[in-house]
Design a protein around this motif. Structure first.
Motif, PDB file in Angstrom:
ATOM      1  N   ALA A  68      45.006  41.125  32.861  1.00  0.00           N
ATOM      2  CA  ALA A  68      45.294  40.601  33.997  1.00  0.00           C
ATOM      3  C   ALA A  68      46.519  39.782  33.942  1.00  0.00           C
ATOM      4  O   ALA A  68      47.708  39.465  34.672  1.00  0.00           O
ATOM      5  CB  ALA A  68      44.229  39.679  34.300  1.00  0.00           C
ATOM      6  N   ILE A 230      41.704  46.459  37.073  1.00  0.00           N
ATOM      7  CA  ILE A 230      43.001  45.965  37.046  1.00  0.00           C
ATOM      8  C   ILE A 230      44.037  46.566  36.160  1.00  0.00           C
ATOM      9  O   ILE A 230      45.271  46.737  36.320  1.00  0.00           O
ATOM     10  CB  ILE A 230      42.892  44.592  36.448  1.00  0.00           C
ATOM     11  N   SER A 288      46.852  39.466  41.757  1.00  0.00           N
ATOM     12  CA  SER A 288      46.206  39.013  40.659  1.00  0.00           C
ATOM     13  C   SER A 288      45.356  37.925  40.874  1.00  0.00           C
ATOM     14  O   SER A 288      44.177  37.903  40.101  1.00  0.00           O
ATOM     15  CB  SER A 288      47.012  38.643  39.349  1.00  0.00           C
TER      16      SER A 288
END
Lengths: 419, 258
Positions: A68, A230, A288
């Motif tokens: 992330a 992610i 994000s």
């Protein structure tokens, strides 16, 4: 080459050689290697390799936060690394993405997660343009201060606006949908099948009976599916980043960073391109943020977005090497991973981490992984230096050319000094 | 006479109480090499800056092919066909030589994020065009072998030549060179003059600021002389050489400031 090269020169030469060898490989084999590497990264939290694996905290969770932060760093690298705009309020975009997701999926509406994702990106891009339009007329230090203010203002707004949940935050943000049946504890775990983890006894791996990841259940219990999500997003963003960087847009960004007036006089509408960099960076930040909102047990509040986090984002980009997407990835991963990996040192870990952040810019101001052409130029410059024999701090034997001293790679090219 | 490509019409530029340019008028004809000379601080570079849109004139007009440039942004003026180099080299230092030239070539391109993301035919066409034009120009300047080197790593002379290549890549009709020979030895200066003539032969009109009188005399078709922000003479190199006002400006006369 007869003149002595330092260890660092040799390392850089090797790196340049590796990059060149890589570029000369046929396209098909390059693709294959990339695929295998990607596969390895997808499998990493399942493999739980010794040394790398964190013992005291959930390894899948650490992998998730590393990826992330890498994603955030890649986004911020567009703004800081490519366009040269020091944005200290990047957390603001992260927050906008997270809160857009919160408001649309839980607080006021109940839209499905994957529909909200593009909306969150669009809203964040818009906020980037709204912030950039008046502020990108100022340069350098002033821009840093203005963006710092933006990050803080946004946080204060959500703390005080009741419609956005104020200080209590937003809860029950849904997870992305499960593939396969929904989990219904204690009767079913949901998902299609279980992928077992490995456990290691020394160097001997075995299947871990007690641990597995259901394919594919997003939830607070297991962070690995989130990591996969992610990582996928990160790969897509990296590809997009590469495509945009190697185009008129990327060149315009870099020209603006190098010399704004000269760029303008070479026909680059610098203001428009700076705004574009802000919008693109904001889009990745918002993306994000949206993923973050859903992953944190579905709960966000203003305290999740401290200014310190914004500074950490900048640190990730600078540590990794501003201007190189792989540097940003590395920086993001290190900044997220290292403090967790060394959790056993308790409070000292942050001290050491802070020290590392201080030492690195002194000895390697261009970051751990600067753009390849910079390394190549460094090596060329170094070779000329050695050929000219103008070296005054030259090593007398191999034992002396350690990493100490700022004479080697620690010097930026901007000094333009030769010999 | 050939068509006037640029007209500077009665331009005055003031910074507060300082008059940097005082009713300066000059014109450049298609295909010529015009020299702009004058002692230090005469306003030569200021004149460049007015033409390329860095400064907006306090009074007066700048016309390029009949249309006014006053009020246009710098990048718009470049796209109209005026490119320049800088007295102090201002390359994009951490970009390669080729990339520097590509930025110039991009002045004629319009692909953006979406065309780049989808590698559209337009994007490919423009990239191919830019690379071809860029390499061609580097070749012309004798820099083809240095295409992948960082601009900051090039030798001083190569950096000067790269600046000219970058400006030419924007495909200007008028190329403004601000002291391109500064810091050169006589041999390099001679080569540069030959190069400037070849540039003109490629179809560019050239406006040249230069300090070195001999050099200007050898290469220009016409010369405009500035002193203290005023035009004091204009004519062929031969005229200028014998002009008493010019000699006074360069050598100083008794009642003038020495």
């Amino acid at each position: 080459m007869t003149a002595p090269l330092t260890a660092r020169d040799r390392l850089a030469l090797q790196w340049v050689g590796m990059v060149e060898r890589w570029n000369s490989l046929p396209r098909a084999s390059r693709l294959l290697i990339v695929l295998l590497l990607a596969l390895l990264f997808y499998a990493l939290p399942l493999l739980r390799p010794p040394i790398l694996t964190t013992q005291q905290t959930d390894f899948g969770g650490i992998m998730f936060s590393s990826a992330a932060l890498a994603l955030v760093a890649v986004g911020l690298n567009i703004v800081i690394g490519y366009a040269g705009l020091l944005d200290l309020g990047y957390i603001g975009f992260y927050l906008v993405g997270a809160y857009t997701t919160g408001v649309l999926t839980s607080e006021h509406w109940h839209w499905p997660f994957f529909l909200v994702l593009p909306v969150a990106i669009a809203v964040t891009m818009l906020s980037g343009v709204l912030l950039g339009a008046p502020t990108l007329r100022v340069r350098g230090d002033y821009l840093a201060i203005v963006t710092l203010g933006f990050g803080e203002i946004i946080r204060l707004i959500v703390t005080n606006v009741e419609w956005l949940g104020a200080a209590r935050g937003i809860k029950d943000i849904p997870h992305p949908p499960t593939i396969g049946p929904d989990p219904k504890p204690p009767f079913g775990e949901g998902g299609l099948f279980t992928i077992p983890h490995l456990s290691w006894n020394g160097l001997i791996p075995s299947l871990d009976e007690n641990r597995g990841t259901r394919f594919l259940v997003f939830g607070a219990a297991d962070a690995i599916p989130y990591y996969w999500l992610i990582l996928t997003v990160l790969i897509l963003v990296l590809v997009a980043d590469k495509l945009v960087k190697n185009s008129r847009v990327g060149r315009a960004w870099e020209a603006t960073r190098e010399d704004e007036d000269a760029a303008e006089l070479m026909g680059v509408p610098t203001f428009r391109f700076k705004l574009l960099a802000f919008a693109m960076g904001a889009a990745v930040g918002g993306l994000s943020g949206a993923l973050f909102a859903s992953s944190q047990g579905g709960y966000i509040n203003p305290l999740s977005f401290p200014l310190l986090l914004s500074i950490l984002f900048v640190a990730a980009v600078i540590v990794g090497g501003a201007g190189n997407r792989w540097g940003a990835v590395l920086g993001g991963v290190l900044v997220a991973y290292l403090p967790e990996r060394f959790r056993e040192f308790a409070d000292f870990r942050l001290l050491v981490f802070g020290l590392a952040l201080m030492i690195l810019p002194v000895y390697r101001p261009q970051g751990l992984l600067p753009p390849a052409r910079t390394i190549r130029a460094r090596v060329a410059e170094r070779e000329i230096e050695l050929l000219e024999g103008g070296e005054d701090t030259g090593p007398t034997d191999d034992g002396l050319d350690g990493p100490e001293g700022p004479d080697g790679f620690g010097r930026t090219n901007s000094t333009g000094k030769v010999g | 006479m050939a068509e006037r490509i640029l007209e500077v019409d009665d331009v005055t530029l003031r910074f507060g109480g300082l008059t940097a340019l005082d009713s300066v008028s000059l014109h450049i004809e298609e295909g010529e090499i015009l020299g702009l000379i004058g002692p230090n601080g005469a306003g030569k570079t200021t004149c460049f800056n007015v033409i390329t849109g860095v400064y907006t004139p306090t009074m007066g007009e700048v016309r390029f092919r009949g249309s006014s440039l006053v009020g246009l942004k710098k990048h718009q003026i470049t796209r109209k066909g005026i490119a320049r180099t800088f007295q102090n080299i201002r390359l994009f230092r951490s970009m390669t030589a080729l990339e520097n030239v590509l930025v110039g070539a991009d002045a004629n391109h319009s692909s953006g994020v979406l065309t780049a993301l989808f590698r559209s035919p337009k994007h490919r066409r423009e990239e191919a065009d830019g690379h071809e034009r860029g390499m061609d120009l580097l070749e012309f300047m004798g820099l083809a072998g240095r295409a992948d080197e960082l601009a900051s790593n090039l030798s001083y002379g190569d950096q000067r030549r790269l600046e000219i290549a970058r400006a030419m890549a924007t495909q200007p009709a008028l190329l403004c060179l601000d002291e391109p020979a500064a810091g050169f030895n006589p041999q390099e200066k001679a080569e540069l003059m030959a190069l400037i003539r070849r540039v003109r032969d490629r179809g560019y009109t050239v406006l040249l600021i230069e300090h070195d009188m001999r050099l200007v005399m050898g290469v220009t078709d016409r010369i405009v002389v500035l002193e203290f922000g005023k035009k004091i003479a204009e004519g062929t190199p031969a005229d200028i050489r014998d002009n008493p006002a010019v000699i006074a400006a360069y050598l100083g006369v008794d009642e003038d400031a020495s």
